[in-house]
Scaffold this motif. Sequence first.
Motif: not given
Length: 188
Positions: A65, A67-68, A91-92, A94, A124, A167, A171, A175
């Motif tokens: 997933h 996130e960033l 953090e980017a 998951q 990605y 959102r 993001h 980022s």
Amino acid sequence: MSMSAFFRALRPSYQAEMDDLTFDSEGRNVLRKRLLEKRSQVVFLRQMMEVSPEMVAVVFHGGFHFELPAVMEHVLTLESDEFPEWHSLAEAVQLTPWAQELADSFLQEPQGDWFMTVAAALEYLFQRPSTHHHDDAAHDEHTEDAPSGTKRRGHEFDFDKDDEHDRDHDHEEASAQWLEDQGFDRKE
């Protein structure tokens, strides 16, 4: 989108691998079954992760997933010897619980960090709609699945453009902060 030669070369191979896994000779979708089979062969596949990362990376399909997205966009511009450490992408990117278990086994290998970055970037790219696809989605007519007054875009329904914009902004800001924390100049 700017992309390194490394990812430009691997992208079509990863797509072809996913296509091969998706349908059997009779045209039936067998992706789930074939991915389970591949995941059961991880011990063997780990031996191939450096020479054919695109063939091995498919075992993580559906396990990431992002996130960033801006962080992943940056990773896509890097050549294979320029990748950040895998843990710096926490953090980017998951991982689902099952994917984390797989990742733990790959990360025990000498090139595990490198491979996980490649696998995340390829997935990605696979999930990321191309500019052409995005333009088409913006012009789609209402679909039967969509509630009245909404347009279907990809796998999500577009209910509120303001929420989506907020959102996206959140993001983008997260980022940009991550990239700055890694020593890159902030784009304004």
